[in-house]
Write an enzyme that holds these catalytic residues in place. Structure first.
Site, PDB file in Angstrom:
ATOM      1  N   LYS A 134      33.621  44.689  40.759  1.00 39.33           N
ATOM      2  CA  LYS A 134      34.527  45.781  41.125  1.00 39.33           C
ATOM      3  C   LYS A 134      33.850  46.796  42.042  1.00 39.33           C
ATOM      4  CE  LYS A 134      37.866  45.125  37.497  1.00 39.33           C
ATOM      5  NZ  LYS A 134      37.241  44.002  36.748  1.00 39.33           N
TER       6      LYS A 134
HETATM    7  C1  LIG Z   1      37.912  42.781  36.448  1.00 38.74           C
HETATM    8  C2  LIG Z   1      37.070  41.587  36.146  1.00 38.74           C
HETATM    9  C3  LIG Z   1      37.577  40.258  36.249  1.00 38.74           C
HETATM   10  C4  LIG Z   1      39.022  39.959  36.587  1.00 38.74           C
HETATM   11  O1  LIG Z   1      39.301  40.218  37.948  1.00 38.74           O
HETATM   12  P1  LIG Z   1      40.830  40.347  38.441  1.00 38.74           P
HETATM   13  O2  LIG Z   1      40.739  40.836  39.846  1.00 38.74           O
HETATM   14  O3  LIG Z   1      41.461  41.351  37.519  1.00 38.74           O
HETATM   15  O4  LIG Z   1      41.443  39.003  38.329  1.00 38.74           O
HETATM   16  C5  LIG Z   1      36.705  39.203  36.003  1.00 38.74           C
HETATM   17  N1  LIG Z   1      35.418  39.423  35.641  1.00 38.74           N
HETATM   18  C6  LIG Z   1      34.901  40.672  35.532  1.00 38.74           C
HETATM   19  C7  LIG Z   1      33.490  40.835  35.103  1.00 38.74           C
HETATM   20  C8  LIG Z   1      35.701  41.791  35.777  1.00 38.74           C
HETATM   21  O5  LIG Z   1      35.181  43.024  35.645  1.00 38.74           O
END
Ligand SMILES: *Cc1c(COP(=O)(O)O)cnc(C)c1O
Length: 462
Positions: free
Chosen positions: A112
């Protein structure tokens, strides 16, 4: 570039309005009016660029008309300058045709950061130009709060308040939030559960006086700019592994469908991607949809991969919009049927068309632990419980001669208990975070009471 809502009833907006607005006023999500595209020669020409330079080239068509190119380039370079690997998103080869792209070299060790580090800077840039300020409020069950805090810290036009349930997040998660001592960062430990925190956020957004007075905003995963920033690393991975002269597939551990949708955008923009593999945990609504053609809601169950514990993948609406050919009212109708009855069929033709691009696989907690152990023994890679789901789904679906790139979305040290339990190895934090538990923490504990929380926020801002 102009942006239109998936539901077709909100006004078209420019990039900077879409950035600050998030959700469209008709309840839809914004998408670019048309896809900028890159020819095979233009993609070949990206070879040798640094991550930031490639990201600028891939993203600029989306912001053109709102931000001058030199200013945008500076924001992007600054966003990725602090990442702890010179490649920013390094690729590792696990097998003859299996690769993993590590998306955990940002400040909070999860993917993120790749979007949020840029988003915070874009917010500040646009707000400064307009002479405005915003107050970001959010709730976290532990995993995503730190990425939002790191994105907003020290930004002049932003104050951020993040609520977490007191005593219910792990030590790593808490310290990643509470040791950020910037004056615009405010951590609140609520005497309650994650749902209480989330309810308080919703109530604040529904309190129009409060919302307007504080200019409340959010940096959640439906913001178009987050998708945009994620498109860059698909191009990056493609170019490193031979695009446009070699096809590839991506395998993505999926929750809200934001990450994998960014890959789909890269495909729409000309990157030759054969298809996507979606990994789910026991909350497998997407896997069931791609296997059966019916989308059916079930209750959310906690798993070893908490960031994927989701039943409604909000960004899936963006993919649906592509398959509803801009028919916003038909899409709105299908989605309200889903909300009302918990079940919907988007039609056989659409399902078959989507299955050409996507396949899916679920791993339950036992299979996840087994896969962590297997990958560690076979390849030496210690994978976190999210990343391993994508890697295992890719391994099972391997096709000779097609490169598959699995996205590693978190560093194993973010989920030390699950990783150690599965592999017997304790994943160490990277050196720059090794003293995390010795750092000074700052947070306030508040009762689970809306009025108390609201007056705390107002007093803090005054
Ligand atoms: C947010 C997250 C996901 C999922 O990603 P999306 O974009 O919501 O599909 C997968 N793995 C981790 C570690 C995350 O923080």
């Amino acid at each position: 570039m102009q942006y239109v809502s998936t539901r077709g009833k909100a006004p078209a907006l420019s990039f900077d309005d879409v950035l600050l607005t998030g959700l469209a006023r008709d309840g839809g999500l914004y998408l670019p009016e048309s896809w900028p595209t890159f020819t095979p020669d233009e993609i070949r020409d990206m070879r040798g660029l640094s991550y930031a330079d490639m990201a600028i080239r891939v993203m600029y068509p989306f912001v053109e008309g709102s931000i001058p190119e030199d200013d945008f380039a500076e924001l992007v370079r600054d966003a990725y300058a602090g990442f702890d690997h010179p490649a920013v998103a390094p690729l590792k080869q696990l097998d003859s045709d299996q690769w993993v792209m590590e998306l955990f070299h940002g400040p909070t060790l999860a993917f993120k950061d790749y979007a949020l580090q840029l988003l915070g800077r874009l917010f500040d840039y646009v707000l400064k130009k307009r002479g405005e300020k915003v107050t970001i409020v959010g709730a976290t069950s532990g995993d995503t709060g730190s990425a939002a805090i790191e994105a907003c810290r020290d930004r002049e036009c932003i104050d951020i308040f993040i609520m977490h349930p007191k005593g219910r997040v792990s030590d790593v998660q808490r310290c990643q939030m509470t040791t950020i001592l910037s004056s615009n960062v405010h951590n609140i430990a609520v005497e309650g559960t994650f749902d209480d925190c989330q309810d308080a956020v919703k109530a604040m957004f529904n309190d129009m006086d409060f919302r307007d007075k504080l200019n409340l905003s959010a940096v959640n995963s439906i913001n178009w700019a987050r998708i945009m920033a994620q498109i860059a690393y698909y191009f990056w991975a493609g170019v490193q592994t031979g695009s446009p002269d070699r096809e590839m597939r991506f395998s993505v551990p999926t929750g809200n469908f934001g990450n994998v949708f960014a890959g789909y955008c890269a495909k729409m923009m000309g990157l030759p991607i054969e298809g996507f593999i979606i990994g789910s945990n026991r909350n497998d609504i997407l896997t069931r949809y791609f296997q059966t053609g019916v989308m059916k809601m079930e209750t959310v169950e906690p798993s070893l991969s908490p960031s994927m514990d989701i039943q409604i993948s909000s960004n899936f609406e963006r993919l649906l919009a592509q398959h509803y050919d801009q028919d916003g009212s038909a899409l709105t109708q299908a989605l309200s049927q889903f909300r009302d009855t918990g079940e919907v069929d988007f039609g056989k033709e659409r399902w078959e068309a989507m299955c050409k691009d996507f396949s899916a696989k679920k791993l339950d907690d036992e299979e996840t632990k087994q896969a962590i152990r297997d990958f560690y023994e076979r390849t030496g890679e210690l994978l976190d419980p999210h990343s391993v789901i994508g890697c295992e789904a890719a391994r099972v679906a391997a096709k000779a001669d097609v490169v598959t790139i699995s996205l590693a979305t978190a560093h194993p040290a973010k989920f030390p208990a699950a990783v150690e339990d599965a592999s017997g190895v304790h994943p160490a934090l990277p050196e720059r975070l090794a003293d995390l538990f010795d750092r000074e923490e700052r947070f306030d504990v508040l009762e689970n009471d809306l009025a108390t929380i609201q007056s705390y926020i107002e007093k803090t801002l005054a």
